[in-house]
Design an enzyme around this catalytic site. Structure first.
Site, short mmCIF file in Angstrom:
data_model
loop_
_atom_site.label_atom_id
_atom_site.label_comp_id
_atom_site.label_asym_id
_atom_site.label_seq_id
_atom_site.Cartn_x
_atom_site.Cartn_y
_atom_site.Cartn_z
N GLU A 1 0.85 -1.21 0.00
CA GLU A 1 0.00 0.00 0.00
C GLU A 1 0.88 1.25 0.00
OE1 GLU A 1 -2.80 0.09 3.27
OE2 GLU A 1 -3.80 1.87 2.46
N ASN B 1 -12.44 -1.28 -0.80
CA ASN B 1 -11.68 -1.83 0.33
C ASN B 1 -12.35 -1.37 1.61
OD1 ASN B 1 -9.10 -2.76 1.85
ND2 ASN B 1 -9.33 -0.61 2.47
N GLU B 2 -12.60 -2.29 2.49
CA GLU B 2 -13.19 -1.96 3.81
C GLU B 2 -14.29 -0.91 3.64
OE1 GLU B 2 -10.20 -1.28 6.85
OE2 GLU B 2 -9.47 -3.33 6.65
N TYR C 1 -6.74 -8.89 11.46
CA TYR C 1 -5.37 -8.66 11.94
C TYR C 1 -5.20 -9.25 13.32
CZ TYR C 1 -4.29 -5.36 8.21
OH TYR C 1 -4.02 -4.80 6.99
N GLU D 1 -6.23 -9.13 3.83
CA GLU D 1 -5.38 -8.42 4.80
C GLU D 1 -5.31 -9.27 6.06
OE1 GLU D 1 -5.98 -4.23 5.50
OE2 GLU D 1 -6.51 -3.88 3.39
O1 AHR Z 1 -2.97 -2.44 6.18
C1 AHR Z 1 -3.24 -1.23 6.80
C2 AHR Z 1 -4.71 -0.86 6.73
O2 AHR Z 1 -5.48 -1.77 7.46
C3 AHR Z 1 -5.34 -0.87 5.38
O3 AHR Z 1 -5.11 0.30 4.69
C4 AHR Z 1 -6.79 -1.03 5.68
O4 AHR Z 1 -7.49 -1.68 4.66
C5 AHR Z 1 -6.80 -1.79 6.99
O5 AHR Z 1 -7.62 -1.22 7.93
#
Ligand code: AHR
Length: 674
Positions: free
Chosen positions: A56, A203-204, A270, A321
């Site tokens: 990114e 995205n999101e 995450y 992600e």
């Molecule tokens: O990877 C960092 C961020 O995490 C990304 O930009 C976003 O999609 C997610 O919240």
């Protein structure tokens, strides 16, 4: 037990010992881990794209980490760092996602093409408010993909862009025609189109991508999807925004309302940790590993919903992600998400892969966040210096699983306990590749105790074992610019064969990869007796308008007959039809056989009732490969094909011991009326 410290550094096959296993084991838990791997139920391919990555416009991922510009003193190829290119080539990165992340939903791609000095600047509002000069744009990204051999995955701007921008981007990158965008691309120095299969539609969108409700997103996604056109042979694979962590409502609504507008749905999860990346004690270790293992629960809960709307598993769950999100390194910009990477991150990567493999029927791509200098990175750079992280080495060790067939296993492992909580001390997964090599990857997440493990591979006589190990003395061992070789793979030799079972002791906090070479029991590829085999295959012909292969059992046969090979039946009409072939293939000698279905549109091959090649969907000619272990003699073979208009292609090839790749000749194909 001390690991052999001879460094592997990329080569896996240094240590070889000759061993013989006739495997059979029970999985009782006697304070050791018992693993039984099953060869007789192999079927699902571990899509290489599970090893995808994400880059990114964030911190120094792109600028400094990948892109230094053509005039930089740092050696580069057209502005892209040579050291980073060389490192990434070793990982065989299958697919790379770009330009975001949150950045994607404020990125206007036309600002990133044409002469660099004329490109407008913008502010990267998500990541520190820095000025983005757009010097790394579409051409530079696709150049990077070509340099490292990765397929591009472009995340389009649904949040602040337009449908027109999206449609133009696809035309610009993939069209070979005489149209405004393809001509603009040529004007900017690229004559040939690129192949860009993977497009993310936002995205999101539940968060930084527009804070949408799933109902609204599903409608908008359908609209964008409609204008995502296939040019020339480029067949677009559309990836819808999926759930945040455990938001099953999002999954349900998008599955329910999304129509046939997408091929994959993206989950983001995450391993969040509001502690330092490298300065932690056992509480930090346990918490991070425990959170990582939640990936299994999340994949399970979203898969259950997807199964309700898509029982045939046509839509993939794409974890685009994932990875650790620690506190940033002290003294660095908090918006740049720069974190160190320790042995703990290696265990996180290995455990995630073991989970992804297990769910390979639904999880067909993942993209770790992120490739360089951001979050759980493979690579860290500091001006001209570069280091490879423990996570990099897990990707390198595990690449043997890419495009191999997942082997189910039973595993019972003792607990790793910490302050009244428990998680399994060992996790693992196994696969078999097209050369017949079995790979078993293991993670011992217990930072204190070595773990005894027995591995029995049923129906397999082991002859040669190779093994590699990633560990270190401390939980937070890491590679630094001054000491880049602290955590690197080594040859692992601490195992023996006892009673036909591979017995090993995994050092505490370690990742181990075994490669087993040997002979598969003849019952796995057992041939069948056919009393009166006759040349030719049977076919049944159907008509209809198809997007995918239909369920043939529910359809009315319009015509039946015999064909010498897998070819079109006579008078097929050119479009909107489907054919099902059935018969037997006569295999000359025992061994591994590759099968290839080249088709336009969709096709599948089944051998002995198992799906071996899946090339389904409406598409231009694409060849997809699969393989089967087959003994000499007759085996049931079936193939399905549909044609939806446009180009038409269909052939099936075989390759095996003493048999060069060739269209399956008529002499190998039979049917029986018994
Ligand atoms: O990877 C960092 C961020 O995490 C990304 O930009 C976003 O999609 C997610 O919240």
């Amino acid at each position: 037990m001390q690991p052999n410290k001879k460094t592997l550094m990329g080569s896996f096959s240094i240590f070889i010992s000759i061993l013989f296993i006739s495997a059979s084991a029970s999985a009782q838990n006697d304070n050791k881990t018992n693993i039984t791997v099953h060869l007789d139920s192999m079927s699902v391919l571990i899509n290489a794209n599970i090893y995808g990555q994400f880059s990114e416009h964030l911190g120094s991922c792109i600028y400094g980490g990948i892109w230094v510009g053509e005039d930089s003193p740092i050696p580069n190829t057209r502005g892209i760092r040579n050291d980073v290119i060389e490192a990434l080539k070793k990982l065989k990165v299958p697919v790379l996602r770009w330009p975001g992340g949150c950045f994607a939903d404020e990125y206007h791609w036309k600002d990133g093409i044409g002469p660099r000095e004329k490109r407008p600047k913008m502010v990267n509002t998500n990541w520190g408010g820095v000025v983005e000069d757009n010097s790394f744009g579409t051409h530079e990204f696709l150049d990077l993909c070509e340099l490292i051999g990765a397929e591009p995955y472009i995340s389009a701007n649904l949040g602040s862009g337009t449908v027109q921008e999206f449609a133009d981007w696809i035309q610009y990158t993939t069209s070979n025609g005489d149209n405004p965008m393809a001509n603009l691309r040529r004007q900017n120095g690229r004559e040939k189109p690129w192949e860009v299969k993977y497009w993310g539609i936002g995205n999101e969108s539940w968060g930084c991508g527009g804070r949408m409700r799933p109902e609204y997103y599903a409608d908008l996604m359908r609209r964008y999807s409609t204008f995502a056109k296939n040019y020339s042979d480029n067949q677009i694979y559309k990836i819808a925004v999926g759930p945040n962590v455990d938001d099953t409502t999002w999954t349900r609504v998008v599955m329910q309302n999304g129509g046939n507008a997408f091929h994959g749905m993206a989950l983001h999860y995450y391993t969040n940790n509001s502690r330092p990346a490298a300065d932690f004690a056992e509480a930090g270790w346990f918490d991070v590993i425990k959170k990582t293992l939640r990936m299994e629960e999340l994949i399970g809960m979203h898969s259950v919903i997807m199964d309700q709307y898509d029982p045939g598993k046509k839509i993939a769950l794409i974890v685009d992600e994932w990875g650790t999100w620690h506190n940033v390194e002290p003294g660095t910009n908090p918006s740049f998400l720069y974190q160190q990477n320790t042995l703990r991150d290696a265990l996180v990567a290995a455990s995630n892969f073991n989970i992804f493999h297990k769910h390979a029927d639904r999880v067909r791509m993942t993209n770790i966040a992120q490739m360089v200098n951001v979050l759980q990175a493979m690579i860290l750079t500091n001006d001209e210096k570069m280091l490879l992280t423990p996570t990099f080495y897990v990707f390198e060790m595990f690449q043997k699983h890419q495009d191999a067939i997942h082997l189910p296993m039973e595993i019972s492992a003792p607990d790793y306990r910490y302050q009244g909580e428990a998680i399994p001390a060992v996790n693992a997964s196994a696969s078999i590749d097209s050369k017949g090599l079995i790979h078993v990857s293991l993670a011992n997440v217990d930072p204190n105790q070595a773990q005894k493990v027995s591995i029995a591979v049923r129906d397999f006589k082991n002859k040669i074992v190779r093994a590699s190990l990633l560990t270190a003395d401390k939980m937070n061992a890491m590679n630094t610019f001054d000491h880049p070789g602290q955590v690197v793979p080594t040859v692992f030799s601490e195992y023996k064969i006892s009673g036909g079972i591979l017995e090993t002791t995994l050092p505490s906090k370690s990742v181990v990869m075994f490669e087993l070479e040997g002979k598969i029991d003849s019952k796995i590829g057992a041939a069948r007796k056919i009393d009166h085999p006759k040349p030719q295959l049977k076919y049944a012909y159907y008509q209809g308008v198809f997007m995918n292969l239909p369920d043939f059992a529910d359809m009315q046969i319009l015509r039946e007959g015999l064909v010498g090979q897998f070819v079109m039946p006579p008078d097929h009409g050119g479009s909107d039809f489907a054919v099902k072939y059935s018969g037997y293939i006569k295999i000359p000698v025992d061994g591994f056989y590759n099968f290839y279905a080249n088709s336009d549109d969709g096709a599948r091959i089944y051998i002995n009732d198992k799906l071996v090649v899946n090339n389904d969907g409406r598409h231009a000619p694409i060849e997809v490969k699969g393989f089967a272990v087959l003994n000499a003699g007759f085996h049931k073979i079936e193939a399905e094909f549909f044609q939806a208009g446009g180009g038409l292609a269909f052939d099936i090839s075989i390759e095996g011991p003493g048999l060069e790749k060739q269209i399956i000749p008529a002499g190998m194909l039979f049917h029986s009326n018994d």
